[in-house]
Design a protein around this motif. Sequence first.
Motif, PDB file in Angstrom:
ATOM      1  N   UNK A  42      -4.578  -8.384  15.303  1.00 42.31           N
ATOM      2  CA  UNK A  42      -4.237  -7.020  14.893  1.00 42.31           C
ATOM      3  C   UNK A  42      -4.029  -6.967  13.380  1.00 42.31           C
ATOM      4  N   UNK A  43      -3.450  -8.013  12.791  1.00 42.78           N
ATOM      5  CA  UNK A  43      -3.297  -8.068  11.338  1.00 42.78           C
ATOM      6  C   UNK A  43      -4.636  -8.071  10.629  1.00 42.78           C
ATOM      7  N   UNK A  44      -5.616  -8.780  11.176  1.00 44.80           N
ATOM      8  CA  UNK A  44      -6.959  -8.775  10.586  1.00 44.80           C
ATOM      9  C   UNK A  44      -7.589  -7.395  10.737  1.00 44.80           C
ATOM     10  N   UNK A  45      -7.314  -6.725  11.837  1.00 41.67           N
ATOM     11  CA  UNK A  45      -7.782  -5.345  12.005  1.00 41.67           C
ATOM     12  C   UNK A  45      -7.179  -4.409  10.973  1.00 41.67           C
ATOM     13  N   UNK A  46      -5.910  -4.625  10.636  1.00 41.29           N
ATOM     14  CA  UNK A  46      -5.280  -3.823   9.588  1.00 41.29           C
ATOM     15  C   UNK A  46      -5.987  -4.038   8.257  1.00 41.29           C
ATOM     16  N   UNK A  47      -6.406  -5.284   7.976  1.00 39.03           N
ATOM     17  CA  UNK A  47      -7.156  -5.545   6.746  1.00 39.03           C
ATOM     18  C   UNK A  47      -8.483  -4.791   6.741  1.00 39.03           C
ATOM     19  N   UNK A  48      -9.148  -4.732   7.896  1.00 38.56           N
ATOM     20  CA  UNK A  48     -10.426  -4.032   7.970  1.00 38.56           C
ATOM     21  C   UNK A  48     -10.244  -2.532   7.712  1.00 38.56           C
ATOM     22  N   UNK A  49      -9.198  -1.948   8.276  1.00 38.64           N
ATOM     23  CA  UNK A  49      -8.946  -0.523   8.058  1.00 38.64           C
ATOM     24  C   UNK A  49      -8.558  -0.268   6.606  1.00 38.64           C
ATOM     25  N   UNK A  50      -7.781  -1.183   6.005  1.00 39.12           N
ATOM     26  CA  UNK A  50      -7.426  -1.031   4.593  1.00 39.12           C
ATOM     27  C   UNK A  50      -8.661  -1.118   3.705  1.00 39.12           C
ATOM     28  N   UNK A  51      -9.620  -1.952   4.087  1.00 42.31           N
ATOM     29  CA  UNK A  51     -10.863  -2.061   3.330  1.00 42.31           C
ATOM     30  C   UNK A  51     -11.625  -0.733   3.377  1.00 42.31           C
ATOM     31  N   UNK A  52     -11.642  -0.090   4.541  1.00 39.54           N
ATOM     32  CA  UNK A  52     -12.300   1.210   4.666  1.00 39.54           C
ATOM     33  C   UNK A  52     -11.583   2.255   3.821  1.00 39.54           C
ATOM     34  N   UNK A  53     -10.252   2.265   3.856  1.00 39.61           N
ATOM     35  CA  UNK A  53      -9.492   3.208   3.029  1.00 39.61           C
ATOM     36  C   UNK A  53      -9.810   3.002   1.557  1.00 39.61           C
ATOM     37  N   UNK A  54      -9.905   1.746   1.133  1.00 40.59           N
ATOM     38  CA  UNK A  54     -10.200   1.464  -0.256  1.00 40.59           C
ATOM     39  C   UNK A  54     -11.621   1.920  -0.620  1.00 40.59           C
TER      40      UNK A  54
END
Length: 60
Positions: A42-54
């Motif tokens: 789930x933490x890696x998923x949070x990184x993926x969503x943060x990458x999209x936001x960026x």
Amino acid sequence: MGMNKNTVLAWATFIMISMGFALIALGAFRYDDVAGWGFASVGIGFFAIAWVFNALKGRV
């Protein structure tokens, strides 16, 4: 303080990255069984969503 959409996305990215680090740390240091793998994924998923936001900054 006036926040435009880029500022909101920047704050969301920062919060998502910090939560991702926290979840990965929980999975690595707190839980030694199968739940640790779930927290880390789930933490890696949070990184993926943060990458999209960026990536959305300046485009929305």
